[in-house]
Design an enzyme around this catalytic site. Structure first.
Site, mmCIF file in Angstrom:
data_model
loop_
_atom_site.group_PDB
_atom_site.id
_atom_site.type_symbol
_atom_site.label_atom_id
_atom_site.label_comp_id
_atom_site.label_asym_id
_atom_site.label_seq_id
_atom_site.Cartn_x
_atom_site.Cartn_y
_atom_site.Cartn_z
ATOM 1 N N ARG A 1 0.842 -1.193 0.000
ATOM 2 C CA ARG A 1 0.000 0.000 0.000
ATOM 3 C C ARG A 1 0.881 1.248 0.000
ATOM 4 O O ARG A 1 2.106 1.174 -0.001
ATOM 5 C CB ARG A 1 -0.941 -0.029 1.223
ATOM 6 C CG ARG A 1 -0.153 -0.438 2.470
ATOM 7 C CD ARG A 1 -0.663 0.127 3.700
ATOM 8 N NE ARG A 1 -0.569 1.560 3.706
ATOM 9 C CZ ARG A 1 0.564 2.238 3.905
ATOM 10 N NH1 ARG A 1 1.723 1.614 4.117
ATOM 11 N NH2 ARG A 1 0.568 3.554 3.894
ATOM 12 N N GLY A 2 0.224 2.431 0.024
ATOM 13 C CA GLY A 2 0.958 3.696 -0.070
ATOM 14 C C GLY A 2 1.048 4.072 -1.541
ATOM 15 O O GLY A 2 1.448 3.241 -2.374
ATOM 16 N N ALA A 3 0.683 5.319 -1.854
ATOM 17 C CA ALA A 3 0.538 5.717 -3.264
ATOM 18 C C ALA A 3 1.761 5.387 -4.127
ATOM 19 O O ALA A 3 1.640 4.676 -5.122
ATOM 20 C CB ALA A 3 0.172 7.198 -3.334
ATOM 21 N N GLN B 1 -3.041 2.235 9.840
ATOM 22 C CA GLN B 1 -1.702 2.331 9.241
ATOM 23 C C GLN B 1 -0.781 3.186 10.108
ATOM 24 O O GLN B 1 0.435 3.034 10.054
ATOM 25 C CB GLN B 1 -1.796 2.943 7.827
ATOM 26 C CG GLN B 1 -2.436 2.048 6.781
ATOM 27 C CD GLN B 1 -3.926 2.291 6.647
ATOM 28 O OE1 GLN B 1 -4.604 2.634 7.618
ATOM 29 N NE2 GLN B 1 -4.464 2.112 5.453
ATOM 30 N N ASP C 1 -2.283 11.116 -1.881
ATOM 31 C CA ASP C 1 -2.539 10.080 -2.881
ATOM 32 C C ASP C 1 -2.808 10.677 -4.249
ATOM 33 O O ASP C 1 -2.641 10.007 -5.271
ATOM 34 C CB ASP C 1 -3.716 9.203 -2.443
ATOM 35 C CG ASP C 1 -3.268 8.297 -1.306
ATOM 36 O OD1 ASP C 1 -3.226 8.785 -0.155
ATOM 37 O OD2 ASP C 1 -2.905 7.147 -1.580
ATOM 38 N N LYS D 1 -5.372 9.967 3.081
ATOM 39 C CA LYS D 1 -6.087 9.082 4.001
ATOM 40 C C LYS D 1 -7.183 9.816 4.763
ATOM 41 O O LYS D 1 -6.990 10.939 5.230
ATOM 42 C CB LYS D 1 -5.077 8.472 4.978
ATOM 43 C CG LYS D 1 -5.620 7.510 6.015
ATOM 44 C CD LYS D 1 -6.420 6.360 5.437
ATOM 45 C CE LYS D 1 -5.663 5.581 4.378
ATOM 46 N NZ LYS D 1 -6.551 4.658 3.612
HETATM 47 O O1 MRU Z 1 -4.755 3.251 2.055
HETATM 48 P P1 MRU Z 1 -3.278 3.461 2.100
HETATM 49 O O2 MRU Z 1 -2.642 2.879 3.303
HETATM 50 O O3 MRU Z 1 -2.591 3.050 0.818
HETATM 51 O O4 MRU Z 1 -3.136 5.034 2.212
HETATM 52 C C1 MRU Z 1 -1.880 5.623 2.200
HETATM 53 C C2 MRU Z 1 -1.917 7.091 2.394
HETATM 54 O O5 MRU Z 1 -2.968 7.686 2.496
HETATM 55 C C3 MRU Z 1 -0.640 7.816 2.364
HETATM 56 O O6 MRU Z 1 -0.716 8.982 3.130
HETATM 57 C C4 MRU Z 1 -0.358 8.216 0.911
HETATM 58 O O7 MRU Z 1 -0.380 7.101 0.075
HETATM 59 C C5 MRU Z 1 0.925 8.926 0.758
HETATM 60 S S1 MRU Z 1 2.242 7.849 1.139
HETATM 61 C C6 MRU Z 1 3.593 8.030 0.596
#
Ligand code: MRU
Length: 349
Positions: free
Chosen positions: A47-49, A207, A248, A259
Site C-alpha cells: 500500500r501507499g501511493a 496504518q 494520494d 487518508k
Molecule cells: O490506504 P493506504 O494505506 O494506501 O493510504 C496511504 C496514504 O494515504 C498515504 O498517506 C499516501 O499514500 C501517501 S504515502 C507516501
C-alpha cells in the site's frame, strides 16, 4: 534497520512484505500473477501511493516473466501488447484514488510500446520481459531518489526540536525509498529538528498505529500514538509545532486527496495556527483533475468497520483537503506555496 517492502526474487517474481500482518509478523508473499498482485493491492498487503505504482509495475513484469518461462506469453507483437494492455488496465483499477498507480502502469505500457516498435515478432517475448523489468526498476529507483529530494527540501521547514503530527503511513512501507512525509521527518530528526512524532492511528485499518509506529520505533525516533479523534486535544494543548503528511493525488489547484481524516487535521491545524505541510513526489500530481471534486474516492468494505449486524456503514478511504488549508507542499523539485494553481503550473513547466 531496514526491511524492504518489495523485492525481486532470483526467479523474477516479486516478494511483498505483507503489511496487513505488521507489526506482529514480518512475512513475505511471493507474487507472479496479475490476479495475485491485484489482490495484494486491494487487500492493502502492499500500500501507499508511490509503492503501489512500483509494486504493480513489478507485478506485471513478474507475470510476463513467468508466462515467458511457461510459454504462455504471446510471441506475436499485437497479441503480446493486447495482454499488456489488459494487465495494465486491471492493475490501474485495483485502487482508483492514488494516481501513482495509473501513472506507473501508463509509463510501463508506453516504454514497452516504444521498445517493441523496433523489434521482430521472434524477439517480442524476451524484449517485453526485459523492458518491463527495467522500467519497473527505474520507477522504483526514481521514487527512492524523489523521497531523498523531498526529505532534503522539507526538513529545513521545521524549527529545531519540533514536535510533529503525522497521519497514516508515509515511510519506506509506502514508497520505494525513505518515504514522503516520514522521509522528511526522518531527515529532520537526524538534523535535530524533530524531537518527537505524534502518529494518528488512521482508522479503520490503523496504518498509523501499526505501521508508522513500527517504522519510527526501528528508527529510534520517539513516537506517541494518538487515536484520530484526539488530534484536536493534542493540538489545542500546544504539543504540536507542525503537521506533515502525504498525498494520494494532488489536483491542479492544490486540493489534496489523502487518508481519511487528513481534512480534519488540516481544519484543526488552521484553528490553532499550526503549519500544515503535504509531502508528495511529482508522480502524485494529476494536472487533469482541475480540483479535488474530480478525484475518485475509494470506498472500502463495510466489514472493515465493526458494528452491529444489519447496520449500514459508509467507509471512504480518503478525503480531500482544500488547497487553502495547506501551508506548503514539499515535492522532489522543492517546496511550493499558495497560490497553488500558479505554483503547480510552474512546477511542471
Ligand atoms: O490506504 P493506504 O494505506 O494506501 O493510504 C496511504 C496514504 O494515504 C498515504 O498517506 C499516501 O499514500 C501517501 S504515502 C507516501
Amino acid at each position: 534497520m531496514h526491511t524492504d517492502a518489495v523485492k525481486w526474487t532470483s526467479s523474477g517474481a516479486v516478494y511483498l512484505l505483507d503489511q496487513t500482518l505488521l507489526p506482529d509478523e514480518t512475512a513475505y508473499l511471493e507474487v507472479d500473477t496479475i490476479d495475485a498482485m491485484v489482490e495484494a493491492i486491494r487487500a492493502l498487503r502492499v500500500r501507499g501511493a508511490p509503492l503501489i505504482g512500483v509494486a504493480a509495475s513489478m507485478g506485471i513484469a513478474a507475470a510476463a516473466n513467468r508466462m515467458a518461462v511457461d510459454g504462455s506469453l504471446p510471441g506475436e507483437k499485437t497479441a503480446a501488447l493486447s495482454w499488456l494492455e489488459s494487465a495494465c488496465d486491471t492493475m490501474a483499477r485495483a485502487r482508483p484514488t492514488a494516481v501513482n498507480l495509473a501513472w506507473a502502469v501508463n509509463r510501463l505500457r508506453s516504454a514497452v510500446v516504444e521498445r517493441l516498435s523496433t523489434v521482430n515478432d521472434d524477439d517480442t517475448a524476451e524484449v517485453m520481459v526485459r523492458t518491463l523489468r527495467r522500467e519497473a526498476q527505474r520507477m522504483w529507483d526514481e521514487d527512492a531518489a524523489m523521497c531523498s529530494a523531498m526529505a532534503t527540501a522539507g526538513a529545513v521547514l521545521l524549527p529545531a526540536a519540533s514536535s510533529v503530527m503525522t497521519h497514516c503511513n508515509t515511510g519506506m512501507l509506502a514508497t520505494g525509498g525513505i518515504g514522503t512525509a516520514l522521509g522528511v521527518i526522518r531527515m529532520a530528526h537526524e538534523q535535530g529538528r524533530v524531537k518527537e512524532v505524534y502518529a494518528c492511528e488512521a482508522r479503520p485499518l490503523r496504518q498509523g498505529s501499526r505501521l508508522t509506529a513500527w517504522e519510527l520505533a526501528r528508527l529510534d525516533i520517539p513516537c506517541t500514538v494518538v487515536v484520530d479523534s484526539a488530534a484536536a486535544t493534542v493540538m489545542a494543548q500546544g504539543r504540536v509545532n507542525a503537521v506533515i503528511l502525504g498525498a494520494d493525488r494532488i489536483a491542479a489547484n492544490g486540493d489534496v486527496a489523502n487518508k481519511i481524516g487528513t481534512q480534519n487535521l488540516a481544519i484543526i491545524a488552521k484553528e490553532y495556527g499550526i503549519p500544515f505541510y503535504v509531502a508528495a513526489p511529482t508522480s502524485t500530481f494529476d494536472l487533469d483533475a482541475a480540483s479535488g471534486v474530480a478525484i475518485p474516492i475509494e470506498e472500502r468494505p463495510a466489514d472493515e468497520v465493526a458494528t452491529a449486524e444489519g447496520v449500514k456503514v459508509y467507509n471512504p478511504a480518503f478525503d480531500v483537503t482544500p488547497a487553502h488549508l495547506i501551508s506548503g507542499i514539499i515535492t522532489d523539485r522543492g517546496v511550493i506555496e499558495p497560490p497553488y494553481g500558479e505554483s503547480i503550473r510552474r512546477l511542471f513547466d
